[in-house]
Design an enzyme around this catalytic site. Sequence first.
Site, mmCIF file in Angstrom:
data_model
loop_
_atom_site.group_PDB
_atom_site.id
_atom_site.type_symbol
_atom_site.label_atom_id
_atom_site.label_comp_id
_atom_site.label_asym_id
_atom_site.label_seq_id
_atom_site.Cartn_x
_atom_site.Cartn_y
_atom_site.Cartn_z
ATOM 1 N N ARG A 1 0.752 -1.166 0.009
ATOM 2 C CA ARG A 1 -0.022 0.093 -0.150
ATOM 3 C C ARG A 1 0.947 1.164 -0.063
ATOM 4 O O ARG A 1 1.704 1.280 0.662
ATOM 5 C CB ARG A 1 -0.726 0.010 1.303
ATOM 6 C CG ARG A 1 -1.851 0.917 1.460
ATOM 7 C CD ARG A 1 -2.435 1.281 2.671
ATOM 8 N NE ARG A 1 -1.805 1.917 3.672
ATOM 9 C CZ ARG A 1 -2.362 2.249 4.786
ATOM 10 N NH1 ARG A 1 -3.712 1.656 4.862
ATOM 11 N NH2 ARG A 1 -2.089 3.099 5.626
ATOM 12 N N TYR B 1 -3.160 11.094 6.489
ATOM 13 C CA TYR B 1 -3.410 9.895 6.728
ATOM 14 C C TYR B 1 -2.374 8.674 6.244
ATOM 15 O O TYR B 1 -2.287 8.619 4.932
ATOM 16 C CB TYR B 1 -4.800 9.215 6.340
ATOM 17 C CG TYR B 1 -4.798 7.687 6.512
ATOM 18 C CD1 TYR B 1 -5.071 7.041 7.969
ATOM 19 C CD2 TYR B 1 -5.099 6.831 5.592
ATOM 20 C CE1 TYR B 1 -5.103 5.774 8.100
ATOM 21 C CE2 TYR B 1 -4.826 5.646 5.773
ATOM 22 C CZ TYR B 1 -4.929 4.855 7.257
ATOM 23 O OH TYR B 1 -5.056 3.680 7.160
ATOM 24 N N ASP C 1 -5.101 3.718 0.079
ATOM 25 C CA ASP C 1 -6.106 3.785 0.821
ATOM 26 C C ASP C 1 -6.526 5.145 0.826
ATOM 27 O O ASP C 1 -5.861 6.143 1.556
ATOM 28 C CB ASP C 1 -5.730 3.048 2.229
ATOM 29 C CG ASP C 1 -7.006 3.141 3.250
ATOM 30 O OD1 ASP C 1 -8.016 3.681 2.896
ATOM 31 O OD2 ASP C 1 -6.616 2.724 4.450
ATOM 32 N N HIS D 1 -9.258 6.274 2.447
ATOM 33 C CA HIS D 1 -9.924 6.357 4.092
ATOM 34 C C HIS D 1 -11.023 7.035 4.041
ATOM 35 O O HIS D 1 -11.280 8.080 4.746
ATOM 36 C CB HIS D 1 -8.693 6.916 4.589
ATOM 37 C CG HIS D 1 -8.631 6.363 6.171
ATOM 38 N ND1 HIS D 1 -8.508 6.921 7.471
ATOM 39 C CD2 HIS D 1 -8.289 5.088 6.568
ATOM 40 C CE1 HIS D 1 -8.560 6.123 8.363
ATOM 41 N NE2 HIS D 1 -8.305 4.964 7.738
ATOM 42 N N GLU E 1 -8.586 1.400 -2.006
ATOM 43 C CA GLU E 1 -9.371 1.017 -0.888
ATOM 44 C C GLU E 1 -9.989 2.306 -0.217
ATOM 45 O O GLU E 1 -9.578 3.403 -0.318
ATOM 46 C CB GLU E 1 -8.368 0.640 0.517
ATOM 47 C CG GLU E 1 -8.899 0.444 1.531
ATOM 48 C CD GLU E 1 -7.789 -0.098 2.698
ATOM 49 O OE1 GLU E 1 -6.965 -0.517 2.322
ATOM 50 O OE2 GLU E 1 -8.108 0.316 3.934
ATOM 51 N N GLU F 1 -13.987 -1.779 6.115
ATOM 52 C CA GLU F 1 -13.395 -1.774 7.674
ATOM 53 C C GLU F 1 -14.546 -1.003 8.416
ATOM 54 O O GLU F 1 -14.114 -1.298 9.807
ATOM 55 C CB GLU F 1 -11.968 -1.096 7.450
ATOM 56 C CG GLU F 1 -11.663 0.110 7.155
ATOM 57 C CD GLU F 1 -10.431 0.462 7.098
ATOM 58 O OE1 GLU F 1 -9.481 0.092 6.410
ATOM 59 O OE2 GLU F 1 -10.120 1.644 7.934
ATOM 60 N N ARG G 1 -13.409 -5.974 2.533
ATOM 61 C CA ARG G 1 -12.106 -6.149 3.760
ATOM 62 C C ARG G 1 -12.750 -5.496 5.061
ATOM 63 O O ARG G 1 -12.485 -4.467 5.851
ATOM 64 C CB ARG G 1 -10.980 -5.122 3.265
ATOM 65 C CG ARG G 1 -11.482 -3.527 2.680
ATOM 66 C CD ARG G 1 -10.147 -2.887 2.640
ATOM 67 N NE ARG G 1 -9.588 -2.481 3.577
ATOM 68 C CZ ARG G 1 -8.376 -2.887 4.248
ATOM 69 N NH1 ARG G 1 -7.997 -4.138 3.833
ATOM 70 N NH2 ARG G 1 -8.031 -2.261 5.166
ATOM 71 N N GLU H 1 -4.034 -7.941 5.060
ATOM 72 C CA GLU H 1 -3.188 -6.726 5.768
ATOM 73 C C GLU H 1 -2.537 -7.192 6.903
ATOM 74 O O GLU H 1 -3.163 -8.023 7.679
ATOM 75 C CB GLU H 1 -4.243 -5.597 6.012
ATOM 76 C CG GLU H 1 -3.328 -4.356 6.653
ATOM 77 C CD GLU H 1 -4.395 -3.486 6.967
ATOM 78 O OE1 GLU H 1 -5.721 -3.727 6.865
ATOM 79 O OE2 GLU H 1 -3.946 -2.203 6.950
ATOM 80 N N TRP I 1 -12.067 11.251 8.732
ATOM 81 C CA TRP I 1 -10.322 10.972 8.982
ATOM 82 C C TRP I 1 -10.300 9.900 8.175
ATOM 83 O O TRP I 1 -9.896 8.988 7.704
ATOM 84 C CB TRP I 1 -10.194 10.618 10.546
ATOM 85 C CG TRP I 1 -8.539 10.473 10.431
ATOM 86 C CD1 TRP I 1 -7.822 11.240 10.444
ATOM 87 C CD2 TRP I 1 -8.225 9.017 10.892
ATOM 88 N NE1 TRP I 1 -6.617 10.505 10.412
ATOM 89 C CE2 TRP I 1 -6.725 9.214 10.644
ATOM 90 C CE3 TRP I 1 -8.820 7.875 11.197
ATOM 91 C CZ2 TRP I 1 -5.827 8.204 11.082
ATOM 92 C CZ3 TRP I 1 -7.746 6.881 11.543
ATOM 93 C CH2 TRP I 1 -6.294 6.951 11.409
#
Length: 423
Positions: free
Chosen positions: A148, A160, A231, A233, A257, A283, A304, A360, A423
Amino acid sequence: MKITEVRVIVTCPGRNYVILKIMTDTPGLYGVGDATLNGRELAVASALENHIAPLLIGRDPDSIEDIWQSLFRGTYWRGGPVLMTALAGVDTALWDIKGKRAGLPVYSLLGGKTRLGALAYTHAGGRDVSEVEDSVREKIAQGFKVVRAQIAIPGTVGTYGVGGAGEASLASWKNSGTPWQDELSGGGEWGDGGAMPYVERWEPTPYLHTIPKLFAHLRDKIGWDVELFHDVHERLTPIQAARLAKDLEPYRLFFLEDPLRPEHKESFRIIRQHSTTPLAMGELFHTKWDCLPLISEQLIDFIRCDLGHIGGITEAKKIAAVSECYYVQTAWHGPGDIAPPTHAANVHLDLSVPNFGVQEMVFFPDIVQEVLPGAPTFKDGYLHVTDAPGLGTDIDEEAAKKYPYERNYLPMTRRADGSTHDW
Ligand code: KDG
Ligand code: MG
């Protein structure tokens, strides 16, 4: 067989973990589960101690599905991160007991191995493209085949994934002029045990400009032998995410992601209309019903979820089975803020399901391994668990006592105008 005692152990060997130890009336037979919810640890510990543990005493630990259903539906107020994390702690501990009782590793109870190891990924990051390039090269040298890549965004603060969340440059945050940082910090220091969340500052325009340039650089300098991904996020709007996925197409990401907030599942259609970049999500989901529309409409390619936040192995194996029907592969969440029992549960499932994609992982520091031994091991790009009965992880309760809980928060993000952002 009966459950005789439920111990909730909160410990901070470098970071907070909530561990559940379920004891049985068979001498020496117990299960260890993970119920860690980063930043809200004590809410889960309290749910377990005050509300859930009393319901477990006297139950037969063999009845995992019935215990799961009765804890999920029996509360009436079901779901959400706190209760589903608590349920995951119970569930993983019960699978651990079942394996130990049978004398078999959990992957065997789940149907047995379908592969020799679980393809693993790790995180690379840096302040500029050459730092990220160095970081990716370092991971490849360690044996990783999937990496990643995250990069600091010019004009923002504490991006992030760059250098780890905690590191997100407290110094630059303090000097950033981010609105309300003083009010939010409450005059305290981040990391002093009475900490308030530090505030990152983020804007979409420089972000959307920077990420394609990063992957152009990485493909140009490192080539195509490594799988790369990014990612988001959950920070973009649907059309911004569609633009990013389209701009990244030439660089053939393994996946993009969490492009969108978990609340807006239908918006994934907009990304799909514009791009063939594979998508991963999950997630922040808490049940199989959160995942279902994205899977059944084939709006994502990788699911995921975090086993530690969706009620454990029992829920994840069902999500994997539904995903198999729709060509969706698993990529369970596996950062350092969930404890070794969840990492082990991930790999037991990875080894047994046919539609596994990637896993991961983190290398736990020695201090965590002292308290929570038995995390999966990494070799030549793949993760492995041992054939020990159960999950193969444990807790050293005496060692855990040396590291008491320390209050801590995830960071939060605000836009340049001061408004709250994901975030
Ligand atoms: O506690 C939050 C982390 O688990 C999350 O930020 C990590 O997004 C993450 C990832 O993909 O590992
Ligand atoms: Mg993520």
